[in-house]
Design a protein around this motif. Structure first.
Motif, PDB file in Angstrom:
ATOM      1  N   ALA A  53       0.827  -1.208   0.000  1.00  0.00           N
ATOM      2  CA  ALA A  53       0.000   0.000   0.000  1.00  0.00           C
ATOM      3  C   ALA A  53       0.860   1.257   0.000  1.00  0.00           C
ATOM      4  O   ALA A  53       0.585   2.219  -0.720  1.00  0.00           O
ATOM      5  CB  ALA A  53      -0.924  -0.009   1.217  1.00  0.00           C
ATOM      6  N   TRP A  54       1.932   1.245   0.789  1.00  0.00           N
ATOM      7  CA  TRP A  54       2.804   2.412   0.808  1.00  0.00           C
ATOM      8  C   TRP A  54       3.552   2.566  -0.515  1.00  0.00           C
ATOM      9  O   TRP A  54       3.794   3.686  -0.979  1.00  0.00           O
ATOM     10  CB  TRP A  54       3.792   2.326   1.965  1.00  0.00           C
ATOM     11  N   ALA A  55       3.916   1.448  -1.128  1.00  0.00           N
ATOM     12  CA  ALA A  55       4.575   1.529  -2.437  1.00  0.00           C
ATOM     13  C   ALA A  55       3.643   2.137  -3.477  1.00  0.00           C
ATOM     14  O   ALA A  55       4.059   2.924  -4.325  1.00  0.00           O
ATOM     15  CB  ALA A  55       5.043   0.148  -2.877  1.00  0.00           C
ATOM     16  N   TRP A 172      -3.378   6.016 -11.532  1.00  0.00           N
ATOM     17  CA  TRP A 172      -4.209   5.964 -10.336  1.00  0.00           C
ATOM     18  C   TRP A 172      -4.910   4.617 -10.176  1.00  0.00           C
ATOM     19  O   TRP A 172      -4.885   4.020  -9.092  1.00  0.00           O
ATOM     20  CB  TRP A 172      -5.247   7.091 -10.373  1.00  0.00           C
ATOM     21  N   GLY A 173      -5.531   4.134 -11.248  1.00  0.00           N
ATOM     22  CA  GLY A 173      -6.255   2.864 -11.149  1.00  0.00           C
ATOM     23  C   GLY A 173      -5.343   1.726 -10.746  1.00  0.00           C
ATOM     24  O   GLY A 173      -5.708   0.885  -9.909  1.00  0.00           O
ATOM     25  N   GLY A 174      -4.141   1.691 -11.313  1.00  0.00           N
ATOM     26  CA  GLY A 174      -3.198   0.638 -10.958  1.00  0.00           C
ATOM     27  C   GLY A 174      -2.744   0.739  -9.521  1.00  0.00           C
ATOM     28  O   GLY A 174      -2.564  -0.281  -8.834  1.00  0.00           O
ATOM     29  N   SER A 175      -2.543   1.956  -9.017  1.00  0.00           N
ATOM     30  CA  SER A 175      -2.127   2.140  -7.631  1.00  0.00           C
ATOM     31  C   SER A 175      -3.200   1.645  -6.663  1.00  0.00           C
ATOM     32  O   SER A 175      -2.893   1.013  -5.645  1.00  0.00           O
ATOM     33  CB  SER A 175      -1.827   3.616  -7.357  1.00  0.00           C
ATOM     34  N   ALA A 192      -7.653   0.883   0.262  1.00  0.00           N
ATOM     35  CA  ALA A 192      -7.931   1.706  -0.920  1.00  0.00           C
ATOM     36  C   ALA A 192      -7.720   3.182  -0.638  1.00  0.00           C
ATOM     37  O   ALA A 192      -7.497   3.970  -1.569  1.00  0.00           O
ATOM     38  CB  ALA A 192      -9.363   1.471  -1.393  1.00  0.00           C
ATOM     39  N   ALA A 193      -7.784   3.575   0.640  1.00  0.00           N
ATOM     40  CA  ALA A 193      -7.582   4.981   0.987  1.00  0.00           C
ATOM     41  C   ALA A 193      -6.103   5.348   1.065  1.00  0.00           C
ATOM     42  O   ALA A 193      -5.759   6.531   0.939  1.00  0.00           O
ATOM     43  CB  ALA A 193      -8.263   5.290   2.325  1.00  0.00           C
ATOM     44  N   ILE A 194      -5.220   4.370   1.275  1.00  0.00           N
ATOM     45  CA  ILE A 194      -3.806   4.686   1.470  1.00  0.00           C
ATOM     46  C   ILE A 194      -3.184   5.366   0.246  1.00  0.00           C
ATOM     47  O   ILE A 194      -2.473   6.365   0.388  1.00  0.00           O
ATOM     48  CB  ILE A 194      -3.015   3.424   1.857  1.00  0.00           C
ATOM     49  N   PRO A 195      -3.421   4.871  -0.992  1.00  0.00           N
ATOM     50  CA  PRO A 195      -2.856   5.606  -2.142  1.00  0.00           C
ATOM     51  C   PRO A 195      -3.354   7.042  -2.250  1.00  0.00           C
ATOM     52  O   PRO A 195      -2.676   7.888  -2.843  1.00  0.00           O
ATOM     53  CB  PRO A 195      -3.309   4.772  -3.351  1.00  0.00           C
ATOM     54  N   GLN A 196      -4.539   7.327  -1.665  1.00  0.00           N
ATOM     55  CA  GLN A 196      -5.072   8.679  -1.730  1.00  0.00           C
ATOM     56  C   GLN A 196      -4.246   9.656  -0.897  1.00  0.00           C
ATOM     57  O   GLN A 196      -4.365  10.875  -1.060  1.00  0.00           O
ATOM     58  CB  GLN A 196      -6.531   8.703  -1.253  1.00  0.00           C
TER      59      GLN A 196
END
Length: 480
Positions: A53-55, A172-175, A192-196
């Protein structure tokens, strides 16, 4: 009657029938009741979910850094540097148009990289998107201005914005999928919120760079060459992003799609044929989360300097304060989405934004710094609810075999519309004599669209073929 040998103590027989033996679980074993039930159990990922998630967040941070650097650049520098012969108003329109150019081509990038993501894999595609994006951003920092080579710099700027737009179409979709498809069903909305978080990271970093530069560098040097530094900083960020993404594995969900031979030859075509209504819902749900940033952090910066009497540095400080709060609010809203669902959180964010829109812009007319900071905080937190839960909402709308294409395309369409928000707002402001309520009209429309879309998503159950029936083993989801 032989007792089957179980795999890794998980109740999974090594000799279970089927082509994907280690991933099948027996509903009735050892002949007690004949037959096996093919409920998919994915193996624990080789990399812990939190690290994945952090990546994924680092990539969205680079995307956000690019967006905000160019947004601040457009609001203050790009007009006189590249479009000076057009005059103040014409140069402002041209600078905001360069933002829109990258958004216009995003759907093409979404179709291209969405196809790659659903055919070749999430990880490989994200290496391409982040690489292209970082290089293009760095090259903007090397462009010649109008006074150096005439219109050549402006042409090259537009070309690089097109390249950025294509790569961003698949980022974005891939992340989001990198984070959610490595997590279990119950924790998916939170991850799902972490990439945000990439949005406040990019906003804070880019604003901090400009604040520091404005404090230590004379205005003439900043306009002459200092503006290049933020773009060149994208290159070390790119190196970090590539390293982190190279070190993680492909998602278990995509590996399952490959193992079960369910990849579509043309995922984009399948997406339109099977989920046209879901695409509309996802696009509408994304509008407020993306568009509010274009309005608050691009148009408001220009509007505040040109018409309200704020300094550029005051506006950067205010937007940075709002972004810093998102480091707390995004994970909190993600945890809330895990409890009540992603769609309700998006909906309440849209309702709250709609209610405060016009009072917020009315207060901004008093042109005091505390009011400016309060506007950026309130105007940031409520749309952030819709932003934080967006990935979970969209993930729930589409099945796994064309999910990369669907998330990328719907997000790209919303981003394309949002790319015109500064242009539409400045046009509305010009036609109304910059009445205090003119930005509120744009924000209210976006809030209403997202509210309706989130309500529609709330009413829809996860579709057949969705991987809600797939469990990633808890050792992966809970690892630190």
């Amino acid at each position: 009657m032989p007792v089957p040998t179980f795999y890794a103590g998980q109740g999974i027989p090594r000799d279970a029938p089927g082509t994907n033996q280690d991933y099948w679980i027996a509903s009735n074993w050892a002949g007690l009741v004949p037959g096996w039930m093919p409920v998919t159990v994915l193996p624990a990922a080789s990399v812990p979910t939190r690290r994945v998630a952090w990546a994924s967040m680092v990539g969205t941070s680079l995307e956000s850094f690019d967006f905000y650097v160019f947004a601040y650049f457009s609001a203050y520098f790009i007009g006189p540097l590249f479009f000076d012969p057009l005059g103040p108003f014409g140069a402002t329109l041209a600078s905001f148009s360069t933002i829109a150019v990258a958004f216009v081509v995003r759907p093409l990038g979404a179709a291209l990289f969405g196809h790659m993501g659903d055919r070749l894999g999430r990880r490989a595609t994200l290496l391409w998107t982040v690489g292209i994006m970082g290089v293009a951003t760095g090259l903007i920092g090397l462009l010649p201005t109008y006074h150096q080579t005439g219109w050549l710099g402006a042409v090259l700027l537009v070309v690089l914005r097109v390249v950025q737009g294509l790569s961003l179409g698949g980022e974005w979709g891939g992340s989001i999928l990198l984070a959610t498809e490595h997590s279990g069903r119950l924790s998916r909305a939170f991850y799902a919120a972490i990439p945000q978080l990439g949005s406040p990271v990019g906003s804070t970093l880019s604003a901090a760079v400009f604040i520091v530069m404005a404090a230590i560098m004379p205005a003439d040097q900043l306009a002459a060459w200092g503006w290049r530094i933020p773009f060149l900083l994208a290159l070390p960020l790119l190196a970090v992003s590539l390293y982190l993404r190279w070190s993680i594995s492909e998602t278990p969900v995509f590996r399952r799609v490959v193992t079960e031979h369910r990849r579509d030859r043309m995922p984009v075509a399948t997406m339109f044929a099977q989920r046209p209504a879901a695409l509309l819902i996802a696009t509408g749900a994304a509008l407020l989360g993306i568009g509010s940033y274009s309005l608050m952090n691009t148009y408001t910066v220009n509007y505040g300097v040109a018409h309200l009497g704020f300094s550029f540095q005051d506006l950067l400080v205010a937007t940075t304060v709002g972004a810093l709060l998102q480091f707390v609010t995004i994970p909190l809203f993600g945890a809330w989405a895990r409890r009540i669902g992603s769609a309700p959180v998006v909906l309440w964010g849209a309702v709250g934004t709609l209610l405060i829109t016009f009072p917020m812009y009315w207060m901004l007319q008093f042109a005091t710094f505390p009011i400016l900071v309060g506007t950026m905080i309130i105007g940031g937190i409520l749309p952030t609810m819709s932003w934080a839960a967006l990935g979970g909402l969209m993930n729930d709308l589409f099945p796994d075999h064309f999910r990369y294409s669907a998330l990328s395309f719907s997000y790209a369409i919303a981003a394309t519309v949002s790319g015109f928000v500064p242009l539409l707002t400045v046009a509305l402001g010009e036609s109304t004599g910059y009445a205090w309520w003119h930005p509120g009209v744009i924000l209210a429309v976006m809030s209403a669209v997202t509210l309706v879309a989130a309500w529609a998503a709330w009413r829809r159950m996860p579709q057949p073929g969705h991987d809600d029936d797939v469990e990633v083993e808890s050792s992966s989801a809970g690892a630190a």
